[in-house]
Design a protein around this motif. Structure first.
Motif, mmCIF file in Angstrom:
data_model
loop_
_atom_site.group_PDB
_atom_site.id
_atom_site.type_symbol
_atom_site.label_atom_id
_atom_site.label_comp_id
_atom_site.label_asym_id
_atom_site.label_seq_id
_atom_site.Cartn_x
_atom_site.Cartn_y
_atom_site.Cartn_z
ATOM 1 N N LYS A 53 -33.493 36.477 -4.380
ATOM 2 C CA LYS A 53 -34.409 35.332 -4.352
ATOM 3 C C LYS A 53 -35.347 35.405 -3.158
ATOM 4 O O LYS A 53 -36.548 35.122 -3.270
ATOM 5 N N SER A 54 -34.796 35.797 -2.015
ATOM 6 C CA SER A 54 -35.615 35.896 -0.811
ATOM 7 C C SER A 54 -36.676 36.984 -0.938
ATOM 8 O O SER A 54 -37.855 36.753 -0.646
ATOM 9 N N GLY A 55 -36.264 38.183 -1.379
ATOM 10 C CA GLY A 55 -37.200 39.296 -1.535
ATOM 11 C C GLY A 55 -38.266 39.008 -2.568
ATOM 12 O O GLY A 55 -39.452 39.302 -2.365
ATOM 13 N N LEU A 163 -52.358 46.157 -3.340
ATOM 14 C CA LEU A 163 -51.979 44.856 -2.782
ATOM 15 C C LEU A 163 -50.466 44.675 -2.791
ATOM 16 O O LEU A 163 -49.878 44.158 -1.840
ATOM 17 N N ALA A 164 -49.832 45.096 -3.884
ATOM 18 C CA ALA A 164 -48.373 44.994 -3.975
ATOM 19 C C ALA A 164 -47.708 45.873 -2.920
ATOM 20 O O ALA A 164 -46.725 45.469 -2.281
ATOM 21 N N ALA A 165 -48.234 47.085 -2.734
ATOM 22 C CA ALA A 165 -47.682 47.980 -1.711
ATOM 23 C C ALA A 165 -47.832 47.367 -0.325
ATOM 24 O O ALA A 165 -46.913 47.446 0.501
ATOM 25 N N ALA A 166 -48.984 46.754 -0.061
ATOM 26 C CA ALA A 166 -49.202 46.105 1.235
ATOM 27 C C ALA A 166 -48.193 44.989 1.460
ATOM 28 O O ALA A 166 -47.656 44.828 2.564
ATOM 29 N N ALA A 167 -47.905 44.223 0.417
ATOM 30 C CA ALA A 167 -46.920 43.142 0.535
ATOM 31 C C ALA A 167 -45.522 43.700 0.758
ATOM 32 O O ALA A 167 -44.768 43.213 1.609
ATOM 33 N N ASN A 168 -45.158 44.731 0.006
ATOM 34 C CA ASN A 168 -43.825 45.325 0.146
ATOM 35 C C ASN A 168 -43.610 45.947 1.521
ATOM 36 O O ASN A 168 -42.500 45.935 2.060
ATOM 37 N N LEU A 169 -44.668 46.506 2.092
ATOM 38 C CA LEU A 169 -44.567 47.149 3.406
ATOM 39 C C LEU A 169 -44.877 46.189 4.549
ATOM 40 O O LEU A 169 -44.912 46.592 5.713
ATOM 41 N N LYS A 170 -45.156 44.919 4.202
ATOM 42 C CA LYS A 170 -45.482 43.881 5.195
ATOM 43 C C LYS A 170 -46.675 44.290 6.055
ATOM 44 O O LYS A 170 -46.682 44.134 7.279
ATOM 45 N N GLY A 309 -40.090 43.685 -4.801
ATOM 46 C CA GLY A 309 -39.761 43.143 -3.480
ATOM 47 C C GLY A 309 -38.279 42.856 -3.340
ATOM 48 O O GLY A 309 -37.685 43.052 -2.274
ATOM 49 N N ALA A 310 -37.643 42.387 -4.430
ATOM 50 C CA ALA A 310 -36.199 42.135 -4.407
ATOM 51 C C ALA A 310 -35.424 43.435 -4.228
ATOM 52 O O ALA A 310 -34.449 43.498 -3.466
ATOM 53 N N LEU A 311 -35.873 44.494 -4.927
ATOM 54 C CA LEU A 311 -35.234 45.805 -4.766
ATOM 55 C C LEU A 311 -35.363 46.279 -3.320
ATOM 56 O O LEU A 311 -34.394 46.767 -2.716
ATOM 57 N N GLY A 312 -36.566 46.111 -2.748
ATOM 58 C CA GLY A 312 -36.771 46.517 -1.357
ATOM 59 C C GLY A 312 -35.912 45.723 -0.389
ATOM 60 O O GLY A 312 -35.430 46.265 0.606
ATOM 61 N N ALA A 313 -35.706 44.431 -0.689
ATOM 62 C CA ALA A 313 -34.884 43.594 0.194
ATOM 63 C C ALA A 313 -33.432 44.067 0.207
ATOM 64 O O ALA A 313 -32.770 44.045 1.249
ATOM 65 N N VAL A 314 -32.925 44.497 -0.955
ATOM 66 C CA VAL A 314 -31.555 45.026 -1.025
ATOM 67 C C VAL A 314 -31.445 46.312 -0.217
ATOM 68 O O VAL A 314 -30.506 46.504 0.567
ATOM 69 N N ILE A 315 -32.439 47.214 -0.390
ATOM 70 C CA ILE A 315 -32.419 48.479 0.348
ATOM 71 C C ILE A 315 -32.508 48.223 1.850
ATOM 72 O O ILE A 315 -31.844 48.885 2.649
#
Length: 443
Positions: A53-55, A163-170, A309-315
């Motif tokens: 949920k957070s990711g 844009l999605a990559a920028a968000a995922n990489l903060k 983003g959720a997948l990235g948060a788990v990793i």
């Protein structure tokens, strides 16, 4: 920790098989891969739900409106024929250049706000008309347009992938991403243009009667070039202005206003309003239609991006940086790593956007170990995975079929031309990213 790396590889395999072989929607596949990864690594159920949920929420918060406004701009420009006006303006300005180069430049500008497959459909008729008028083999113009549209699509915001990559990489500095992405995309568009010009010179012209004497083409009223390009140009200029004045001492009230209008979300929102200004008839009805189309296009991308983003948060919670550090990954290898993952995912499952979202989610926790956790380092990572997501477009890619069908080329020839063109762009793009990255590292 080796087991954790293995589970990440299993998650990637699940994503590839689920989306390419079983044709399951990427949102569901990403969710399933995220759950499997979390369970295998010992997270308790309550923790898993919280992390997902957070990711998911953070990504939607950061990027949802950016994607939505961008897709609405694209839909509005399609409806008002602004894309054709830009195309005609470029052709008139570049009469001295070989036609494939002019067509590639059309793709370069049009693809920034409009999805490459939709843009190809819009401009394919113009391509056929140009082929008939100038006796230029259509295959050369088709590849010029397909490669010209492809590079900005994966490298330059406000298209959803970057844009999605920028968000995922903060990544906070979107303007920096636009500048570097636009430069590299331009070089890759030139690369595609040289290849397309080669195909045009070696191919035989065959007249297409499909658009010959078509009254709709001759009598079509288009908005002016200046009016058409404003929805693209103004957001870029606003973000540029915001970056330039960032370090100046500006009074609070003025500074707040400047910060507000130059924020990427607000800048693209202003671009959206300017795209509505092009509409001449049925203003409210056309605006509503553009918004509806934009929402339909944006919704699946936002959902897939959020789940990435959720997948990235788990990793990120797996804390594998020390393991990566022990592998002594050099910075040069680090910049290649995102390319390899993105190219593998793109070739296997077909979607450049999914490849970008998934790869950026996977590599984010590894940025410190690769020495790429600075703002500029994140931009180079996005460039690397962006060019990887071009490599290669073939039968499992919807864009491949749009190009082959709308470009009037058979599948075999599409493999020999369009697919080869995307491969050349991807490999040359990787070399360009490595060279530019090493040049930047010296300074």
């Amino acid at each position: 920790m080796t087991f954790s790396i293995l589970t990440i590889l299993i998650a990637i395999l699940i994503i590839v098989i689920g989306t390419s072989y079983f044709k399951i929607h990427p949102f569901l596949v990403l969710l399933f891969a995220t759950l499997i990864l979390a369970f295998f690594n010992g997270f308790n159920p309550a923790q898993i739900i919280s992390i997902i949920k957070s990711g998911f929420g953070k990504i939607i918060q950061n990027i949802g409106l950016l994607i939505l406004f961008g897709t609405i701009i694209g839909a509005s420009m399609e409806k008002t024929n602004a894309t054709k006006s830009i195309a005609n303006g470029i052709i008139n300005s570049l009469k001295k250049l070989p036609l494939p180069f002019a067509v590639s430049f059309i793709g370069y500008l049009v693809s920034i706000p409009v999805f490459c497959d939709a843009a190809f459909v819009i401009l394919s008729q113009l391509n056929k008309t140009l082929s008939n008028k100038t006796k230029t083999p259509l295959i050369g113009l088709t590849v010029a347009l397909s490669t010209g549209l492809f590079a900005p699509h994966v490298l330059v915001p406000p298209t959803p992938g970057p844009l999605a990559a920028a968000a995922n990489l903060k990544l906070d500095n979107i303007f920096l991403l636009i500048i570097i992405g636009a430069f590299i995309a331009f070089i890759l568009v030139l690369t595609g243009a040289f290849y397309a010009n080669y195909l045009a010179n070696k191919s035989e012209y065959k007249e297409s009667i499909e658009l010959k004497n078509d009254p709709k083409i001759k009598n079509e009223k288009l908005p002016s070039f200046f009016e058409s390009i404003l929805p693209i140009l103004i957001p870029i200029l606003l973000m540029c202005f915001g970056s330039l004045v960032y370090n100046f001492n500006i009074p609070n009230k003025i500074g707040n206003v400047v910060s507000f209008i130059t924020n990427p979300t607000m800048a693209i929102f202003i671009g959206m309003l300017l795209s509505f200004k092009i509409i001449k008839k049925g203003l409210i009805k056309s605006i509503n239609s553009s918004i509806s189309i934009g929402i339909k296009q944006a919704a699946p991308i936002i959902l897939i991006t959020g789940m990435g983003g959720a997948l990235g948060a788990v990793i990120e919670q797996m804390e594998i940086e020390n393991f990566i550090n022990n592998l002594t990954i050099s910075s040069n290898l680090g910049i290649i790593f995102p390319f390899l993952i993105a190219a593998f995912l793109k070739t296997a499952q077909g979607s450049s956007t999914i490849s970008i979202i998934t790869t950026s989610s996977i590599v984010f926790p590894l940025l410190p170990a690769m020495g790429l956790d600075s703002e500029i380092g994140k931009v180079w990572v996005i460039m690397s995975l962006g060019v990887g997501s071009m490599t290669i477009s073939h039968a499992n890619d919807s864009y491949f079929w749009v190009v082959s069908q709308m470009g009037n080329i058979d599948v075999k020839k599409a493999y020999k031309t369009h697919t080869v063109g995307t491969f050349i762009q991807g490999i040359f793009g990787l070399l360009l990213v490595i060279i530019l990255y090493n040049f930047w590292s010296v300074f």
